[in-house]
Scaffold this active site. Structure first.
Site, short mmCIF file in Angstrom:
data_model
loop_
_atom_site.label_atom_id
_atom_site.label_comp_id
_atom_site.label_asym_id
_atom_site.label_seq_id
_atom_site.Cartn_x
_atom_site.Cartn_y
_atom_site.Cartn_z
N ASP A 1 0.90 -1.24 -0.16
CA ASP A 1 0.03 -0.12 0.12
C ASP A 1 0.67 1.22 0.02
O ASP A 1 0.90 2.15 0.92
CB ASP A 1 -0.88 0.05 1.26
N ASP B 1 6.53 1.30 1.79
CA ASP B 1 6.26 0.39 0.73
C ASP B 1 7.14 0.61 -0.46
O ASP B 1 7.69 -0.46 -1.10
CB ASP B 1 4.95 0.20 0.43
N ASN C 1 -2.62 2.61 3.30
CA ASN C 1 -2.10 4.20 3.46
C ASN C 1 -3.04 5.06 2.76
O ASN C 1 -3.21 5.97 3.44
CB ASN C 1 -0.76 4.08 3.32
N THR D 1 2.86 -6.16 2.59
CA THR D 1 3.52 -5.02 3.55
C THR D 1 2.24 -3.90 3.95
O THR D 1 2.52 -2.84 4.16
CB THR D 1 4.43 -4.15 3.09
N PHE E 1 -1.22 -0.62 12.62
CA PHE E 1 -2.12 -0.02 11.37
C PHE E 1 -2.41 -1.21 10.20
O PHE E 1 -3.76 -1.45 10.07
CB PHE E 1 -1.38 0.98 10.45
N ASN E 2 -1.54 -2.11 9.72
CA ASN E 2 -1.97 -3.12 8.89
C ASN E 2 -2.91 -4.04 9.44
O ASN E 2 -3.89 -4.29 8.54
CB ASN E 2 -0.64 -3.77 8.06
N HIS F 1 9.57 0.51 7.99
CA HIS F 1 9.00 -0.68 8.46
C HIS F 1 8.81 -2.08 7.32
O HIS F 1 9.69 -2.81 7.43
CB HIS F 1 7.29 -0.66 8.62
N ASP F 2 8.35 -1.50 6.10
CA ASP F 2 8.04 -2.61 5.16
C ASP F 2 9.54 -3.36 4.56
O ASP F 2 9.51 -4.63 4.31
CB ASP F 2 7.42 -2.09 4.01
O1 RIB Z 1 2.25 0.29 10.61
C1 RIB Z 1 3.11 0.40 9.63
C2 RIB Z 1 2.78 -0.18 8.51
O2 RIB Z 1 1.31 0.40 8.07
C3 RIB Z 1 3.62 0.10 7.19
O3 RIB Z 1 3.49 -0.98 6.48
C4 RIB Z 1 3.10 1.17 6.54
O4 RIB Z 1 3.24 1.24 5.20
C5 RIB Z 1 1.47 1.14 6.85
O5 RIB Z 1 0.99 0.42 5.78
CA CA Z 2 2.76 -0.67 3.97
#
Ligand code: RIB
Ligand code: CA
Length: 317
Positions: free
Chosen positions: A10, A15, A39, A126, A167-168, A241-242
């Site tokens: 996303d 990403d 996102n 991701t 979040f994801n 993160h990703d």
């Molecule tokens: O919480 C972080 C994740 O949520 C990452 O993958 C960021 O790109 C969002 O998708």
């Molecule tokens: Ca992401």
């Protein structure tokens, strides 16, 4: 042999770097990119995936759009982190990127890619897990063609979107539950690991020193991302993160792993979307995932900087 991979993402600033890393490193064979609402809307995350591939000269990798909302409930977006476009910072312009959107939807592209590849393929989600869950429900006959799932999501500790949920996973807890209950080999990189991978000023300087149009765009991405992470979370530098997912595939020694039972909270009033990771094995539930713990941060950033260098080389065109 390079690891055959489908990225489901996303984009999203982090990403975007995962796409670069997967495309650049010889240990990975990037077969396809699918996009999902997360996102930003799926229209925007798809356009962003195309933009990233266009500016990085990544050609011949099909990009297909997936689900525009979770299995249940309304979609979330993370405009406060990634901006109105989902990839704020650089000026991509209004024109269409010269990388097309595949006419198939994500589920069809994943199916076709698995059927066409001579060996099982690694799925690397991701974003919210809606596309992956939808695919597993629709094509149980194709799970033997999935090598493993290496995902960014969840946390062994607290969340980032609610006190309990990352979040994801929060975007689509039911989808996450389907994935973690699938019986497929899963490697999970949650916030407990990804928050170690901070894009510090030194990292940004190393990328800037590459002096290419791509490196300048990456600096613009990281600078924007740093601003929102400082504003929202009070972080001195933003966690990328990703790319822990693809970095793990490239060099499994970079991030330590523990096997644990991971459960997704679906009904908690205050905890819906939490990943409950039984690190001490007290629940008796069987381990269903490898969970990322300690990151070799220097080694991680070496991979990212090298990917930007390789893709930014003018000789590539
Ligand atoms: O919480 C972080 C994740 O949520 C990452 O993958 C960021 O790109 C969002 O998708
Ligand atoms: Ca992401």
């Amino acid at each position: 042999m390079p690891v055959p991979v489908i990225l489901d993402c996303d984009p999203g600033h982090d990403d975007a770097f995962n796409i670069l890393l997967a495309a650049a490193h010889p240990a990975v064979d990037l077969l396809a990119v699918t996009t999902v609402a997360g996102n930003q809307t799926v229209e925007k995350t798809t356009l962003n995936a195309r933009r990233v591939c266009a500016v990085a000269g990544i050609r011949g990798v099909p990009i297909a759009a997936g689900r525009d909302r979770p299995l249940h409930g309304p979609p979330l977006v993370a405009e406060n982190i990634h901006g109105g476009s989902g990839l704020d910072g650089p000026g991509f312009g209004d024109g269409e990127p010269d990388v097309p959107q595949d006419p198939r939807d994500a589920r069809t592209l994943i199916r076709d890619t698995l059927l066409a590849h001579p060996a099982p393929v690694t799925l690397v989600p991701t974003g919210p897990l809606t596309n992956i869950a939808t695919f597993l429900l629709a094509h149980p006959e194709l799970t033997p063609r999935i090598e493993r799932i290496v995902l960014m999501g969840g946390s062994t500790g607290r969340g980032n979107t609610t006190p309990a949920a990352e979040f994801n996973v929060l975007c689509d807890p039911e989808a996450a539950d389907i994935v973690f209950s699938s019986g497929l080999p899963i490697t999970m990189f949650g916030l407990n690991a990804t928050h170690q991978a901070r894009a510090t000023a030194d990292v940004v300087s190393r990328i800037a020193a590459l002096g290419t149009p791509l490196s300048r765009l990456c600096v613009e991405l990281l600078t924007y991302f740093a601003g929102t992470y400082r504003e929202v979370f009070g972080f001195d530098s933003p966690p990328l993160h990703d790319p822990l997912t693809v970095a793990h595939l490239i060099d499994p020694s970079l991030i330590s792993l523990v096997r644990a039972a991971v459960s997704v909270e679906l009904t908690g009033t205050y905890t819906r979307g939490a990943t409950v990771v039984d690190l001490l094995g007290v629940t008796g539930r069987p381990a269903n995932a490898e969970v990322g713990m300690e990151v070799d941060v220097a080694g991680f950033w070496d991979l990212i900087v090298e990917a930007v260098r390789v893709l930014g080389e003018p000789t590539r065109d």
